[in-house]
Design a protein around this motif. Structure first.
Motif, PDB file in Angstrom:
ATOM      1  N   UNK A  50       0.837  -1.209   0.000  1.00 52.90           N
ATOM      2  CA  UNK A  50       0.000   0.000   0.000  1.00 52.90           C
ATOM      3  C   UNK A  50       0.868   1.254   0.000  1.00 52.90           C
ATOM      4  N   UNK A  51       1.925   1.247   0.811  1.00 52.38           N
ATOM      5  CA  UNK A  51       2.821   2.399   0.864  1.00 52.38           C
ATOM      6  C   UNK A  51       3.523   2.629  -0.467  1.00 52.38           C
ATOM      7  N   UNK A  52       3.918   1.545  -1.126  1.00 56.19           N
ATOM      8  CA  UNK A  52       4.559   1.684  -2.432  1.00 56.19           C
ATOM      9  C   UNK A  52       3.584   2.276  -3.450  1.00 56.19           C
ATOM     10  N   UNK A  53       2.334   1.840  -3.418  1.00 55.36           N
ATOM     11  CA  UNK A  53       1.334   2.386  -4.341  1.00 55.36           C
ATOM     12  C   UNK A  53       1.089   3.858  -4.053  1.00 55.36           C
ATOM     13  N   UNK A  54       1.009   4.221  -2.774  1.00 52.59           N
ATOM     14  CA  UNK A  54       0.809   5.631  -2.416  1.00 52.59           C
ATOM     15  C   UNK A  54       2.023   6.463  -2.806  1.00 52.59           C
ATOM     16  N   UNK A  55       3.218   5.908  -2.644  1.00 56.18           N
ATOM     17  CA  UNK A  55       4.434   6.619  -3.041  1.00 56.18           C
ATOM     18  C   UNK A  55       4.458   6.881  -4.538  1.00 56.18           C
ATOM     19  N   UNK A  56       4.035   5.898  -5.325  1.00 54.23           N
ATOM     20  CA  UNK A  56       3.974   6.086  -6.774  1.00 54.23           C
ATOM     21  C   UNK A  56       2.935   7.140  -7.134  1.00 54.23           C
ATOM     22  N   UNK A  57       1.824   7.151  -6.423  1.00 57.14           N
ATOM     23  CA  UNK A  57       0.781   8.148  -6.650  1.00 57.14           C
ATOM     24  C   UNK A  57       1.299   9.554  -6.323  1.00 57.14           C
ATOM     25  N   UNK A  59       4.431  10.495  -6.349  1.00 56.47           N
ATOM     26  CA  UNK A  59       5.427  10.832  -7.364  1.00 56.47           C
ATOM     27  C   UNK A  59       4.742  11.304  -8.647  1.00 56.47           C
ATOM     28  N   UNK A  60       3.652  10.637  -9.041  1.00 56.56           N
ATOM     29  CA  UNK A  60       2.889  11.075 -10.214  1.00 56.56           C
ATOM     30  C   UNK A  60       2.358  12.486 -10.024  1.00 56.56           C
ATOM     31  N   UNK A  61       1.814  12.743  -8.842  1.00 54.51           N
ATOM     32  CA  UNK A  61       1.233  14.065  -8.593  1.00 54.51           C
ATOM     33  C   UNK A  61       2.294  15.151  -8.551  1.00 54.51           C
ATOM     34  N   UNK A  62       3.502  14.816  -8.091  1.00 54.19           N
ATOM     35  CA  UNK A  62       4.569  15.809  -8.026  1.00 54.19           C
ATOM     36  C   UNK A  62       5.135  16.120  -9.402  1.00 54.19           C
ATOM     37  N   UNK A  63       5.233  15.117 -10.277  1.00 50.38           N
ATOM     38  CA  UNK A  63       5.953  15.298 -11.531  1.00 50.38           C
ATOM     39  C   UNK A  63       5.075  15.275 -12.778  1.00 50.38           C
ATOM     40  N   UNK A  64       3.835  14.877 -12.667  1.00 53.54           N
ATOM     41  CA  UNK A  64       3.006  14.778 -13.869  1.00 53.54           C
ATOM     42  C   UNK A  64       1.807  15.694 -13.801  1.00 53.54           C
ATOM     43  N   UNK A  65       1.725  16.611 -14.740  1.00 54.17           N
ATOM     44  CA  UNK A  65       0.572  17.521 -14.769  1.00 54.17           C
ATOM     45  C   UNK A  65      -0.688  16.774 -15.158  1.00 54.17           C
ATOM     46  N   UNK A  66      -0.557  15.747 -15.974  1.00 49.57           N
ATOM     47  CA  UNK A  66      -1.726  14.991 -16.396  1.00 49.57           C
ATOM     48  C   UNK A  66      -2.381  14.283 -15.207  1.00 49.57           C
ATOM     49  N   UNK A  67      -1.584  13.774 -14.301  1.00 44.47           N
ATOM     50  CA  UNK A  67      -2.137  13.097 -13.133  1.00 44.47           C
ATOM     51  C   UNK A  67      -2.885  14.083 -12.250  1.00 44.47           C
ATOM     52  N   UNK A  68      -2.323  15.273 -12.085  1.00 38.55           N
ATOM     53  CA  UNK A  68      -2.993  16.296 -11.274  1.00 38.55           C
ATOM     54  C   UNK A  68      -4.297  16.704 -11.941  1.00 38.55           C
TER      55      UNK A  68
END
Length: 110
Positions: A50-57, A59-68
């Motif tokens: 769960x922590x790994x999935x949240x960490x990936x999420x 990371x997506x939110x920090x670096x990807x505008x599409x995810x945001x």
């Protein structure tokens, strides 16, 4: 004399067996602790995933505008300038009829 020594040794053996099976640190307690360790290990593994999935999420939110943008559209209803928002509302009876499939029509002989 030899019988008394054998009897004493037998009583000591019985006493040690009783302590092994019922005493503090005995077989039952060891099995209980093993089960608790197994359960804790399983919980730790699940939480690690769960922590790994949240960490990936994150990371997506920090670096990807599409995810945001996708999260803002889905959770907050973001609409860009120039876009038109359409909301499709089903009628209450439509959901029940869509859940039950219509009977299949039988085909004639080919």
């Amino acid at each position: 004399m030899l019988r008394w020594i054998a009897l004493i040794l037998l009583l000591v053996l019985i006493g040690l067996q009783v302590k092994l099976w019922t005493g503090n640190g005995g077989v039952h307690e060891v099995e209980t602790l093993r089960a608790a360790v197994k359960k804790q290990s399983d919980d730790n593994q699940r939480l690690l995933q769960r922590n790994q999935a949240l960490g990936a999420d994150v990371d997506d939110l920090k670096h990807g505008e599409q995810a945001v943008e996708a999260r803002a559209r889905g959770e907050l209803g973001l609409i860009k300038p120039g876009e038109t928002f359409y909301q499709v509302v089903e009628q209450p009876g439509a959901a029940a009829s869509a859940a039950t499939p219509a009977p299949a029509a039988s085909s004639g002989g080919h």
